[in-house]
Design an enzyme around this catalytic site. Structure first.
Site, mmCIF file in Angstrom:
data_model
loop_
_atom_site.group_PDB
_atom_site.id
_atom_site.type_symbol
_atom_site.label_atom_id
_atom_site.label_comp_id
_atom_site.label_asym_id
_atom_site.label_seq_id
_atom_site.Cartn_x
_atom_site.Cartn_y
_atom_site.Cartn_z
ATOM 1 N N GLU A 25 -11.092 -0.135 6.817
ATOM 2 C CA GLU A 25 -10.654 -0.451 8.512
ATOM 3 C C GLU A 25 -11.787 -0.171 9.393
ATOM 4 O O GLU A 25 -12.196 -1.089 10.203
ATOM 5 C CB GLU A 25 -9.469 0.039 8.620
ATOM 6 C CG GLU A 25 -8.324 -0.591 8.081
ATOM 7 C CD GLU A 25 -8.160 0.193 6.755
ATOM 8 O OE1 GLU A 25 -8.799 1.052 6.144
ATOM 9 O OE2 GLU A 25 -7.047 -0.594 5.902
ATOM 10 N N HIS A 38 4.704 1.975 8.073
ATOM 11 C CA HIS A 38 4.323 0.811 8.185
ATOM 12 C C HIS A 38 5.462 -0.018 8.966
ATOM 13 O O HIS A 38 5.582 -1.290 8.763
ATOM 14 C CB HIS A 38 4.490 0.046 6.820
ATOM 15 C CG HIS A 38 3.552 0.643 5.673
ATOM 16 N ND1 HIS A 38 3.616 1.926 5.025
ATOM 17 C CD2 HIS A 38 2.537 0.126 5.269
ATOM 18 C CE1 HIS A 38 2.608 1.953 4.269
ATOM 19 N NE2 HIS A 38 1.830 0.824 4.293
HETATM 20 C C1 LIG Z 1 -5.326 2.467 5.084
HETATM 21 C C2 LIG Z 1 -4.670 1.408 4.252
HETATM 22 N N1 LIG Z 1 -5.062 0.133 4.671
HETATM 23 C C3 LIG Z 1 -4.335 -0.836 3.738
HETATM 24 C C4 LIG Z 1 -3.135 -0.720 3.035
HETATM 25 C C5 LIG Z 1 -2.399 -1.676 2.488
HETATM 26 N N2 LIG Z 1 -2.375 -1.651 1.107
HETATM 27 C C6 LIG Z 1 -1.529 -0.673 0.408
HETATM 28 S S1 LIG Z 1 -1.737 -0.535 -1.321
HETATM 29 C C7 LIG Z 1 -3.462 -1.406 -1.182
HETATM 30 C C8 LIG Z 1 -4.301 -1.488 -2.407
HETATM 31 C C9 LIG Z 1 -4.421 -0.248 -2.907
HETATM 32 O O1 LIG Z 1 -5.554 -0.298 -3.966
HETATM 33 P P1 LIG Z 1 -5.822 0.792 -5.101
HETATM 34 O O2 LIG Z 1 -6.236 2.126 -4.218
HETATM 35 O O3 LIG Z 1 -6.622 0.298 -5.966
HETATM 36 O O4 LIG Z 1 -4.294 1.372 -5.738
HETATM 37 P P2 LIG Z 1 -3.656 0.298 -6.607
HETATM 38 O O5 LIG Z 1 -2.545 -0.168 -5.896
HETATM 39 O O6 LIG Z 1 -4.224 -0.421 -7.496
HETATM 40 O O7 LIG Z 1 -2.626 1.633 -7.477
HETATM 41 C C10 LIG Z 1 -3.633 -1.753 0.077
HETATM 42 C C11 LIG Z 1 -5.042 -2.622 0.749
HETATM 43 C C12 LIG Z 1 -2.580 0.634 3.271
HETATM 44 N N3 LIG Z 1 -1.570 0.881 2.826
HETATM 45 N N4 LIG Z 1 -3.510 1.735 4.021
#
Ligand SMILES: Cc1ncc(C[n+]2csc(CCOP(=O)(O)OP(=O)(O)O)c2C)c(N)n1
Ligand SMILES: [Mg+2]
Lengths: 355, 327, 318
Positions: free
Chosen positions: B57, B126
């Protein structure tokens, strides 16, 4: 110590005598400017308010970096920002007026020492918050990539900033998108009063900070920031790479800041001054600091140029005299310049739509 | 003016689409933007201008600042308002500062698009209506559309604005449908709109509470109480003049706001009207806001802290029936 | 993993699998609401890591946290009650799926902010270290978190201060709806931390024996105060990013392929193949787990919804 006459090779770069002398002139001008900022605290107490950060010791790095640019290229920097606009040709009288808070200042007195800018010359601005200018440079490089005009952006920041998340996020994206940006990490071994090895895992392990570039599969180089030609070489290679669309480079430029981090911090009424360097005041490292003084890049480059037959003593003296005169003029005009109207504070809160 | 029906979120994207077509300096980036060759925005505007980003971000928003300094007009889709908090410095201490600090020499036209107020079981992190922490930030504009037409018009204006704009769309309104003007449609910033005229009480609401206030007004009308419903549409700049003029007509003010009470638009308007419109008030100002607590996950608790139509109706009745003691 | 350890790990994996499959159903039936991320396909990492931790070791997780909480010992009924928003939930219905906390069992918490848990784990490690304890902090996060600024800030400090923290990255190749290649030019997370001098490595996270061995290799040094480590587990989530995700951005995995990859099936094959487990005992793991989940569902349904006023009264600790 290496012999200054031999540790910089003058030929092969095609810089020519005039450019070399010009590089030296810019270094001297920056040094003189910073000296006059510093002297202002003693000679005109109360004229400079807030916080200033000087670039003395980094002149070679700044001048060598900026010399690798062409018109259209851009840069962003930090609160330690007086050197870049001087190398780019900004008006030093307006800069000093800005630092003195005058209406005639570079930014009309809105920005002060930490926030000089000169967009017409490519200096987009600074952030006073550590590391936060790094994404700005990255974004400007994205804009350049979209324009497709092969312009390059330099992002200057310090060693402390490389511990900011903004550094990590930006370098990753720049590498991924192959952005035309060169990150110039001016490693002066201190984040304010903290030594780099106290806060950085690489430094603590005796590694250069350029090691971090590997985390982004980006080239990382470390260069002697006290040698403008070495910096120029490193930056030229990195800039050429960026211009060719091959992506970013992290250049760690090793410099030694010769003044304290900034002027003293005190409530209004208490005169401000430049305290002793942290190497001495915090760590008692007198010899380290003295050695840095002996390695001062300004006399070092002068000696190299003189030894190389590029610069005569007489020319060196006149360069210094010219710079002293220029900065005296900057101080005088800035002192005489009017303050902004108080109500002007409410201007530029929002940009008006262009007519 | 010809119109078509679309959803609130569709209207937002329509504005971005039109502006990207109109001005090639408009860029779009974010974690859920593009990223696939068959994405319509990528197809129309190319991967240079439509970029999926990592979860970074600070870099996303900081890069928007940098691209804006270099002449572009980036739109960052930050997804959820809370993700802005990870990059708070870039939002409230960088892009918004540069124009002023440079004495007007540089400008930072950029839009931060984010959804807010998703009180639908997303628990504490959220769901916030956190615009209160941005509305007092100099140099930053904040839009809170409540209808599809305004969503389109405010987004278009946001993109054309030469300043950083935080465009907050309400998640609970996402699929609401409404008539939206075809083609170019701009809604000016700083101009409140009177959604329903009325002579007895002024109701000010934003975002998701606008339909709530209108529903309350309809209920009250059946009892002969005519509420004037005002939607400020942007909260920075905030059109206090329209609210004051209305209070001068009605003599009563009820403020509805989903945000926590002490970081709300309603708190600001209450202070402004108390100061400039005291002589016109016939009853104390009443605020119907979110309670000063986080949003709990479990449904009954989630509902408990939010304003609702019944609370608005009750507040209006108290104000209208006010007889000189406490409301 | 010896036979006993294998049994325990397999039981945990089945518990997670059965729990999450049921949660998916409850979500569709609207008994569980909000945003639900399942870790079906990734259970092996939670089970093999937490299976080697002590109760006083601290675990943090992110948005995909059910497996980690259960593997660390959180009671299934209370976890499910939380997801159903009930008073007997782990967090009294305040938190839901993304915010499970069970301090008693050393599950210090999940967060919905990607990467937001990493500095928290560092802080706990610092506290454990300062208290002279040999407990460690473990934090689970996805590959997407690696590109967040606080990841690098944390890795630097963990390395510099030699904190007793084990960073476990579940690299499932996707962050939300985009592949890792859209996020970074660096394929392996171990290559991101290598420049900081962090030890660790990459394993096939669906090969539970390999995960177990890797953790067994890293944990003693972390516990002994020799500094942090990173374990990157390459894994695959079978479901979409969240429940309801149309999942159109990935190649579908054929069921034959899935049988190959499924960490439960793989462990069962391996353990019966080398004689650690008897084929006859396998059905019991699944049955036990599913029974337990059904009991948990019934018990959670019995729990009333919380008093609504609790929401405001918990804003501050009184
Ligand atoms: C700081 C932040 N940015 C964006 C999000 C939205 N978001 C939730 S899960 C996710 C993907 C995370 O990917 P990863 O770390 O690879 O975990 P996975 O879901 O693959 O287990 C995003 C972008 C968030 N919750 N927090
Ligand atoms: Mg992932």
């Amino acid at each position: 110590m290496t012999d200054p006459a031999t540790d910089t090779a003058f030929d092969g770069r095609g810089l020519g005598t005039e450019r070399l002398v010009e590089l030296y002139r810019q270094m001297v001008r920056i040094r003189e400017f910073e000296e006059r900022v510093k002297r202002t605290f003693a000679e005109h107490p109360g004229v400079i308010r807030g916080h200033t950060h000087l670039a003395d010791g980094a002149e070679a790095s700044i001048v060598g970096s900026v010399a690798a640019l062409r018109p259209g290229d851009q840069l962003t920097a930090t609160y330690r920002c007086h050197g870049y606009p001087i190398a780019l040709g900004s008006d030093t009288a307006a800069m000093m007026a800005e630092i003195y808070g005058r209406a005639t200042g570079t930014c009309g007195g809105y920005g002060g020492s930490m926030h000089l800018c000169d967009p017409e010359r490519g200096f987009l601005g600074t952030s006073g918050i550590v590391g936060q200018g790094i994404p700005h440079a990255t974004g400007a490089a994205w804009a350049a990539q979209i324009r497709g005009d092969r312009d390059v952006v330099l992002g200057f920041f310090g060693d402390g900033a490389s511990k900011q998340g903004a550094f990590h996020e930006s370098l990753n994206i720049a590498a991924l998108w192959k952005l035309p940006v060169v990150y110039v990490l001016e490693n002066n071994s201190f984040s304010a009063g903290v030594r780099t090895e106290q806060e950085d895992a690489n430094a603590a392990a005796g590694e250069p900070l350029a090691t971090k570039a590997r985390a982004y599969s980006m080239p990382g180089v470390t260069v002697d920031g006290g040698d403008p030609l070495a910096v120029y070489d490193a930056l030229s290679a990195a800039v050429a790479r960026a211009r060719a669309g091959e992506g970013p480079t992290l250049v760690e430029s090793r410099v030694y800041r010769l003044s304290a981090h900034g002027n003293s911090i005190a409530p209004p009424g208490v005169p401000l001054h430049y305290p002793e360097h942290e190497a001495i005041s915090r760590f008692g490292a007198v010899e380290e600091y003295e050695a840095a003084k002996r390695g001062d890049p300004v006399p070092r480059f002068r000696a190299a140029l003189v030894a190389g037959g590029v610069l005569s003593d007489a020319l060196a003296r006149s360069i210094l005299a010219d710079a002293a005169e220029e900065m005296q003029h900057a101080v005088d005009t800035a002192l005489a310049a009017p303050f902004p109207e108080p109500a002007a504070a409410l201007e530029h809160v929002y940009a008006e739509a262009p007519a | 003016m010809s119109t078509h029906e679309t959803t609130y979120i569709g209207a937002v994207m329509e504005a971005i689409d039109l502006e990207m077509a109109r001005d090639e300096r408009v860029l779009l980036l974010g974690q859920s933007v593009g990223g696939r060759p068959d994405d319509p925005f990528v197809q129309r505007y190319g991967e240079n201008r439509v970029r999926v980003t990592p979860i970074s971000e600070t870099a996303e928003i900081g890069m928007a600042v940098g691209a804006a300094l270099a002449g572009m007009r980036p739109v960052v889709d930050a997804t959820m308002a809370e993700f802005l908090l990870v990059a708070m410095d870039q939002v409230v201490n960088e892009g918004n500062r540069f124009h002023h600090m440079s004495g007007g020499r540089v400008r930072v036209p950029m839009v931060l698009k984010a959804g807010y107020g998703f009180t639908a079981g997303w628990a504490g992190q959220h769901t916030g209506s956190i615009y209160g922490m941005f509305m007092g930030v100099p140099g930053l504009k904040v839009a809170l559309p409540s209808t599809p037409a305004d969503a389109k018009g405010l987004m278009a204006s946001a993109i054309r604005d030469d300043n950083p704009v935080l465009f907050l769309h309400h998640y609970l309104l996402t699929l609401d449908r409404g008539e939206v003007p075809d083609g170019e449609h701009l809604v000016p910033f700083g101009q409140a709109v009177i959604r329903r005229p009325g002579a007895d009480v002024t109701l000010v609401a934003t975002g998701w509470t606008v339909p709530m206030a209108l529903a309350a007004a309809a209920t009250l009308a059946a009892d002969g109480i005519e509420a004037e419903v005002i939607d400020p549409r942007t909260i920075a700049p905030l059109d206090t003049a329209t609210v004051l003029a209305s209070v001068r007509r009605t003599g009563r003010l009820v403020l509805v706001d989903q945000a926590t009470r002490h970081a709300s638009v309603s708190a600001v308007l209450a202070a402004e009207v108390a100061e400039a419109g005291f002589d016109a008030l016939r009853a104390p100002i009443v605020q119907v806001t979110g309670l000063d607590a986080g949003i709990a996950y479990s449904r009954p608790m989630e509902e408990h802290v939010l304003p609702d139509e019944a609370k608005v109706v009750a507040a209006v009745r108290r104000v209208v029936e006010y007889s000189g003691t406490r409301v | 993993m010896d036979a006993e350890q294998t049994r325990a790990v397999l039981a945990t994996m089945w518990r997670i699998r059965a729990f999450e499959e049921r949660v998916g159903q409850l979500k569709r039936a609207d008994e569980v609401h909000g945003l639900i991320h399942l870790s079906i396909g990734q259970e092996g990492v939670a089970a093999a890591v937490c299976g080697q931790l002590r109760t006083d070791d601290a675990v943090y997780s992110g948005h995909r946290a059910h497996g980690h909480a259960l593997a660390k010992g959180a009671p299934m009924t209370r976890a499910l009650a939380e997801l159903m928003g009930r008073r007997d939930g782990l967090c009294r219905g305040m938190g839901g799926s993304m915010h499970l906390v069970d301090v008693e069992h050393g599950f210090l918490g999940a967060t919905g902010v990607v990467g937001g848990n990493i500095p928290l784990a560092l802080g706990t490690a610092l506290a454990l270290h300062a208290a002279g304890r040999d407990a460690v902090a473990v934090v689970f996060f996805g590959d997407g978190a690696v590109q967040a600024g606080l990841f690098a800030e944390s890795v630097n400090l963990a390395a510099l201060w030699r904190l007793p923290v084990l960073l476990v990255c579940e690299n499932n190749g996707f962050a939300e709806f985009s592949p890792r290649s859209a996020h970074t030019p660096v394929e392996r997370v171990r290559d991101v931390v290598a420049p900081y001098g962090l030890v660790g490595g990459t394993v096939d996270g669906n090969d539970v024996d390999a995960v177990w061995a890797a953790v067994a290799g890293l944990l003693p040094a972390v516990r002994a105060g020799e500094g942090p480590a990173l374990l990157e587990c390459l894994t695959h989530r079978l479901r979409g990013h969240y429940e309801g995700d149309p999942d159109r951005y990935r190649e579908a995995v054929s069921s034959a392929e899935w049988r190959e990859r499924d960490p439960i099936a793989r462990l069962q094959r391996a353990a019966t193949g080398d004689g650690r487990l008897d084929p006859d005992e396998l059905p019991g793991f699944e049955r036990t787990a599913r029974d337990q989940v059904e009991r948990a569902v019934l018990a959670a349904r019995e729990s009333p919804f919380p008093d609504a006023a609790l929401a405001a009264s918990l804003a501050y600790r009184r």
